[in-house]
Design a protein around this motif. Sequence first.
Motif, mmCIF file in Angstrom:
data_model
loop_
_atom_site.group_PDB
_atom_site.id
_atom_site.type_symbol
_atom_site.label_atom_id
_atom_site.label_comp_id
_atom_site.label_asym_id
_atom_site.label_seq_id
_atom_site.Cartn_x
_atom_site.Cartn_y
_atom_site.Cartn_z
ATOM 1 N N GLU A 27 -51.702 -14.056 11.992
ATOM 2 C CA GLU A 27 -51.411 -12.765 11.013
ATOM 3 C C GLU A 27 -52.369 -13.085 9.785
ATOM 4 O O GLU A 27 -52.905 -12.046 9.497
ATOM 5 N N GLU A 81 -55.892 -11.877 11.148
ATOM 6 C CA GLU A 81 -55.784 -10.281 10.959
ATOM 7 C C GLU A 81 -56.087 -9.862 9.494
ATOM 8 O O GLU A 81 -56.995 -8.945 9.259
ATOM 9 N N SER A 82 -55.382 -10.481 8.603
ATOM 10 C CA SER A 82 -55.554 -10.081 7.202
ATOM 11 C C SER A 82 -56.995 -10.417 6.711
ATOM 12 O O SER A 82 -57.294 -9.833 5.719
ATOM 13 N N GLY A 135 -59.680 -9.956 8.474
ATOM 14 C CA GLY A 135 -60.656 -9.033 8.765
ATOM 15 C C GLY A 135 -60.911 -9.305 10.362
ATOM 16 O O GLY A 135 -61.700 -8.746 11.076
ATOM 17 N N VAL A 136 -60.119 -10.074 11.102
ATOM 18 C CA VAL A 136 -60.364 -10.261 12.549
ATOM 19 C C VAL A 136 -59.197 -9.641 13.260
ATOM 20 O O VAL A 136 -58.096 -9.766 13.135
ATOM 21 N N SER A 137 -59.559 -8.526 14.248
ATOM 22 C CA SER A 137 -58.427 -7.802 14.629
ATOM 23 C C SER A 137 -57.885 -8.566 16.019
ATOM 24 O O SER A 137 -58.805 -8.713 17.108
ATOM 25 N N VAL A 138 -57.117 -9.211 15.738
ATOM 26 C CA VAL A 138 -56.582 -10.011 16.918
ATOM 27 C C VAL A 138 -55.774 -9.297 17.911
ATOM 28 O O VAL A 138 -55.373 -10.006 19.073
ATOM 29 N N ARG A 139 -55.083 -8.020 17.530
ATOM 30 C CA ARG A 139 -54.074 -7.472 18.430
ATOM 31 C C ARG A 139 -54.441 -7.010 19.904
ATOM 32 O O ARG A 139 -53.676 -7.427 20.747
ATOM 33 N N ASN A 177 -65.589 -10.792 17.114
ATOM 34 C CA ASN A 177 -64.670 -10.100 16.023
ATOM 35 C C ASN A 177 -64.645 -10.550 14.718
ATOM 36 O O ASN A 177 -64.066 -10.100 13.604
#
Length: 286
Positions: free
Chosen positions: A90, A93-94, A96-100, A218
């Motif tokens: 998480e 993700e916050s 700036g790395v789109s991990v989804r 990413n």
Amino acid sequence: MSADHEQIVLHARDVEFDFSKLPMHWIPGQPQATHSINVLHLALPEGERWFVEVFKQAVPLIRDERLKEDVLGFIGQEAMHAEAHDGAAEHLESAGVSVRPYIAQMEWMFRRLLGDRAGSSREWLIERLALVAAIEHYTAFLGQWILDAKELDAAGADETMLDLLRWHGAEEVEHRSVAYDLFCHLDGRYGRRVRSMLVVTPVLAWVFLRGTRFLMKNDPTRPGRTSWRAYRRAARQGLLPGPRELLREIRPYFRKSYHPTETGNTDQAVAYLASSPAAQAADAPR
């Protein structure tokens, strides 16, 4: 089976980690080494939740009370590991790395490919237990490696991340025998053990290679492409396990006399858990 394994009572530690000050490259100047380890945050939560579900299905079949106690302790620890690495994912993700997209691939692998099937049989359960035992061979190795990796401290790696990795690594060493003992208790066929390791080894290599490439691509700081040269350099510096170490770790699992207590140092793991800032906070009276 060693005396230290027989005497340890496994329990989950309700740890918390504050990643608010974690830099993108928490090993300074080492984006690829950082992201190679960051793959754990994307791959492990789904894998560990899968471990938990498979082990829960096996509990009613266990005829040995001590093993059942170990399995329940293992379930608690793995569930906590998943939560801790979820927090790190998480944070990525916050930042700036789109991990989804990568996590979605892990969800498909563990929930669909390796999940329950219509009319699932005891054989499918045991097949998955054998896979868990093979994976746990590697997690015990990695757990011991991170406990020993003083080069990360010398390189200025972030203390919070190191505590997460070493707390997790120490518990992997602590419970390294449970999956193997459970598999042997319910089946233990040598051919199945060998087959499982032959499946697990290339899949884990793929998970880490693909995950490192994904994170490097990413990373909003645009650190460049993943390279074999950068990996070899980081391994020579002691910042990642080297290829020879990894290959050397495969061999023991194929011996008929193998037992997981051959890997890792229980005393060292227990000592770290007694000194880990997160584990100490979790065990403190509230």
